[in-house]
Design a protein around this motif. Structure first.
Motif, mmCIF file in Angstrom:
data_model
loop_
_atom_site.group_PDB
_atom_site.id
_atom_site.type_symbol
_atom_site.label_atom_id
_atom_site.label_comp_id
_atom_site.label_asym_id
_atom_site.label_seq_id
_atom_site.Cartn_x
_atom_site.Cartn_y
_atom_site.Cartn_z
ATOM 1 N N ILE A 22 -7.580 38.723 -22.292
ATOM 2 C CA ILE A 22 -6.802 39.967 -22.302
ATOM 3 C C ILE A 22 -7.738 41.165 -22.408
ATOM 4 C CG2 ILE A 22 -5.223 41.341 -23.731
ATOM 5 C CD1 ILE A 22 -3.681 38.648 -24.182
ATOM 6 N N ASN A 23 -8.700 41.074 -23.302
ATOM 7 C CA ASN A 23 -9.628 42.182 -23.481
ATOM 8 C C ASN A 23 -10.469 42.394 -22.219
ATOM 9 O OD1 ASN A 23 -10.271 44.244 -25.271
ATOM 10 N ND2 ASN A 23 -12.115 43.210 -25.956
ATOM 11 N N ARG A 24 -10.892 41.318 -21.581
ATOM 12 C CA ARG A 24 -11.656 41.417 -20.337
ATOM 13 C C ARG A 24 -10.818 42.118 -19.263
ATOM 14 N NH1 ARG A 24 -12.458 36.175 -18.905
ATOM 15 N NH2 ARG A 24 -13.920 35.998 -20.623
ATOM 16 N N SER A 25 -9.552 41.745 -19.171
ATOM 17 C CA SER A 25 -8.666 42.366 -18.189
ATOM 18 C C SER A 25 -8.504 43.862 -18.477
ATOM 19 C CB SER A 25 -7.314 41.666 -18.204
ATOM 20 O OG SER A 25 -6.452 42.236 -17.267
ATOM 21 N N ARG A 26 -8.378 44.202 -19.738
ATOM 22 C CA ARG A 26 -8.258 45.616 -20.135
ATOM 23 C C ARG A 26 -9.509 46.383 -19.720
ATOM 24 N NH1 ARG A 26 -10.324 48.797 -24.095
ATOM 25 N NH2 ARG A 26 -11.391 47.068 -25.110
ATOM 26 N N LEU A 27 -10.669 45.806 -19.995
ATOM 27 C CA LEU A 27 -11.930 46.474 -19.674
ATOM 28 C C LEU A 27 -12.140 46.591 -18.165
ATOM 29 C CD1 LEU A 27 -14.165 44.815 -22.402
ATOM 30 C CD2 LEU A 27 -13.349 47.196 -22.347
ATOM 31 N N GLU A 28 -11.734 45.563 -17.404
ATOM 32 C CA GLU A 28 -11.842 45.619 -15.942
ATOM 33 C C GLU A 28 -11.008 46.753 -15.364
ATOM 34 O OE1 GLU A 28 -10.670 41.705 -14.738
ATOM 35 O OE2 GLU A 28 -12.637 40.836 -15.190
ATOM 36 N N ARG A 29 -9.952 47.115 -16.053
ATOM 37 C CA ARG A 29 -9.078 48.205 -15.611
ATOM 38 C C ARG A 29 -9.496 49.543 -16.226
ATOM 39 N NH1 ARG A 29 -6.635 43.605 -15.203
ATOM 40 N NH2 ARG A 29 -4.853 43.225 -13.846
ATOM 41 N N SER A 30 -10.605 49.528 -16.968
ATOM 42 C CA SER A 30 -11.109 50.737 -17.648
ATOM 43 C C SER A 30 -10.028 51.378 -18.504
ATOM 44 C CB SER A 30 -11.650 51.749 -16.631
ATOM 45 O OG SER A 30 -12.697 51.180 -15.893
ATOM 46 N N MET A 31 -9.255 50.531 -19.179
ATOM 47 C CA MET A 31 -8.150 51.006 -20.003
ATOM 48 C C MET A 31 -8.569 51.000 -21.473
ATOM 49 S SD MET A 31 -4.226 49.545 -20.204
ATOM 50 C CE MET A 31 -4.119 49.447 -18.437
ATOM 51 N N SER A 32 -8.350 52.096 -22.146
ATOM 52 C CA SER A 32 -8.683 52.171 -23.561
ATOM 53 C C SER A 32 -7.659 51.379 -24.379
ATOM 54 C CB SER A 32 -8.688 53.624 -24.034
ATOM 55 O OG SER A 32 -7.371 54.141 -24.019
ATOM 56 N N VAL A 33 -8.036 51.050 -25.587
ATOM 57 C CA VAL A 33 -7.103 50.370 -26.492
ATOM 58 C C VAL A 33 -5.906 51.278 -26.752
ATOM 59 C CG1 VAL A 33 -6.792 49.421 -28.821
ATOM 60 C CG2 VAL A 33 -8.892 48.944 -27.556
ATOM 61 N N ALA A 34 -6.159 52.565 -26.893
ATOM 62 C CA ALA A 34 -5.063 53.517 -27.131
ATOM 63 C C ALA A 34 -4.070 53.524 -25.969
ATOM 64 C CB ALA A 34 -5.631 54.913 -27.360
ATOM 65 N N GLU A 35 -4.579 53.514 -24.740
ATOM 66 C CA GLU A 35 -3.695 53.505 -23.569
ATOM 67 C C GLU A 35 -2.920 52.197 -23.476
ATOM 68 O OE1 GLU A 35 -1.739 54.654 -20.050
ATOM 69 O OE2 GLU A 35 -2.642 55.745 -21.701
ATOM 70 N N LEU A 36 -3.593 51.075 -23.725
ATOM 71 C CA LEU A 36 -2.909 49.779 -23.696
ATOM 72 C C LEU A 36 -1.838 49.721 -24.779
ATOM 73 C CD1 LEU A 36 -2.656 46.989 -22.423
ATOM 74 C CD2 LEU A 36 -4.495 46.209 -23.946
ATOM 75 N N ALA A 37 -2.149 50.249 -25.942
ATOM 76 C CA ALA A 37 -1.167 50.291 -27.034
ATOM 77 C C ALA A 37 0.045 51.128 -26.629
ATOM 78 C CB ALA A 37 -1.819 50.853 -28.292
ATOM 79 N N ARG A 38 -0.200 52.265 -26.016
ATOM 80 C CA ARG A 38 0.900 53.136 -25.581
ATOM 81 C C ARG A 38 1.777 52.436 -24.559
ATOM 82 N NH1 ARG A 38 2.479 56.072 -21.637
ATOM 83 N NH2 ARG A 38 0.671 55.757 -20.302
ATOM 84 N N ARG A 39 1.153 51.780 -23.573
ATOM 85 C CA ARG A 39 1.915 51.131 -22.498
ATOM 86 C C ARG A 39 2.693 49.903 -22.980
ATOM 87 N NH1 ARG A 39 -1.619 51.188 -16.948
ATOM 88 N NH2 ARG A 39 -2.205 53.378 -17.005
ATOM 89 N N THR A 40 2.193 49.242 -24.013
ATOM 90 C CA THR A 40 2.856 48.039 -24.515
ATOM 91 C C THR A 40 3.764 48.319 -25.710
ATOM 92 O OG1 THR A 40 0.955 47.537 -25.919
ATOM 93 C CG2 THR A 40 1.043 46.460 -23.764
ATOM 94 N N ASP A 41 3.689 49.531 -26.246
ATOM 95 C CA ASP A 41 4.435 49.889 -27.449
ATOM 96 C C ASP A 41 4.023 49.002 -28.636
ATOM 97 O OD1 ASP A 41 6.204 51.536 -28.837
ATOM 98 O OD2 ASP A 41 7.855 50.113 -28.603
ATOM 99 N N ILE A 42 2.716 48.708 -28.705
ATOM 100 C CA ILE A 42 2.136 47.994 -29.851
ATOM 101 C C ILE A 42 1.332 49.024 -30.635
ATOM 102 C CG2 ILE A 42 0.537 46.169 -30.579
ATOM 103 C CD1 ILE A 42 1.155 44.726 -27.928
ATOM 104 N N ASP A 43 1.483 49.027 -31.939
ATOM 105 C CA ASP A 43 0.731 49.947 -32.778
ATOM 106 C C ASP A 43 -0.760 49.854 -32.447
ATOM 107 O OD1 ASP A 43 0.584 51.679 -35.333
ATOM 108 O OD2 ASP A 43 -0.842 50.037 -35.717
ATOM 109 N N LYS A 44 -1.396 51.013 -32.263
ATOM 110 C CA LYS A 44 -2.796 51.053 -31.831
ATOM 111 C C LYS A 44 -3.727 50.323 -32.805
ATOM 112 C CE LYS A 44 -5.021 54.943 -32.075
ATOM 113 N NZ LYS A 44 -5.536 56.298 -31.834
ATOM 114 N N LYS A 45 -3.528 50.525 -34.072
ATOM 115 C CA LYS A 45 -4.388 49.875 -35.065
ATOM 116 C C LYS A 45 -4.184 48.359 -35.045
ATOM 117 C CE LYS A 45 -5.857 50.330 -39.841
ATOM 118 N NZ LYS A 45 -5.694 51.083 -41.083
ATOM 119 N N ARG A 46 -2.934 47.943 -34.938
ATOM 120 C CA ARG A 46 -2.647 46.503 -34.874
ATOM 121 C C ARG A 46 -3.278 45.896 -33.620
ATOM 122 N NH1 ARG A 46 -0.483 42.113 -36.428
ATOM 123 N NH2 ARG A 46 0.530 40.712 -34.985
ATOM 124 N N LEU A 47 -3.153 46.566 -32.484
ATOM 125 C CA LEU A 47 -3.739 46.051 -31.252
ATOM 126 C C LEU A 47 -5.254 45.949 -31.380
ATOM 127 C CD1 LEU A 47 -3.428 45.055 -28.378
ATOM 128 C CD2 LEU A 47 -3.451 47.459 -27.619
#
Length: 98
Positions: A22-47
């Motif tokens: 999952i993390n590799r896929s996020r990085l391949e898309r140049s997506m920050s943890v904050a952006e992934l958290a926003r798009r998934t509606d998962i708390d940023k700190k928890r993610l």
């Protein structure tokens, strides 16, 4: 600045593979943890803790991450997992017959 010690338990027992994918896929898309958290509606700190191996991922979180990252959840299932489930099911059925 002091380095934080990563909880490596999940990585050592094999469960960390899905987190790494999952993390590799996020990085391949140049997506920050904050952006992934926003798009998934998962708390940023928890993610962040999940991706760092410090928290277990809930099923609904896993599925949300798969949807946003366009990953097939079935790609995380290994032949060993299928065999283990089949064996456990067979043992369970065998016990229920007696």
């Amino acid at each position: 600045m002091t380095a934080t010690k990563r909880n490596t338990k999940s990585y050592e027992d094999g469960r960390g593979t899905s987190v790494r994918m999952i993390n590799r896929s996020r990085l391949e898309r140049s997506m920050s943890v904050a952006e992934l958290a926003r798009r998934t509606d998962i708390d940023k700190k928890r993610l962040w803790y999940i991706l760092d191996g410090q928290r277990e991922m809930r099923v609904e979180e896993f599925l949300k991450l798969c949807v946003v990252l366009k990953m097939d959840p079935r790609s995380f299932v290994t032949r060993d997992m299928v065999n283990g489930i089949a064996e456990a099911t067979a043992r369970s059925i065998g016990r229920a017959q007696y």
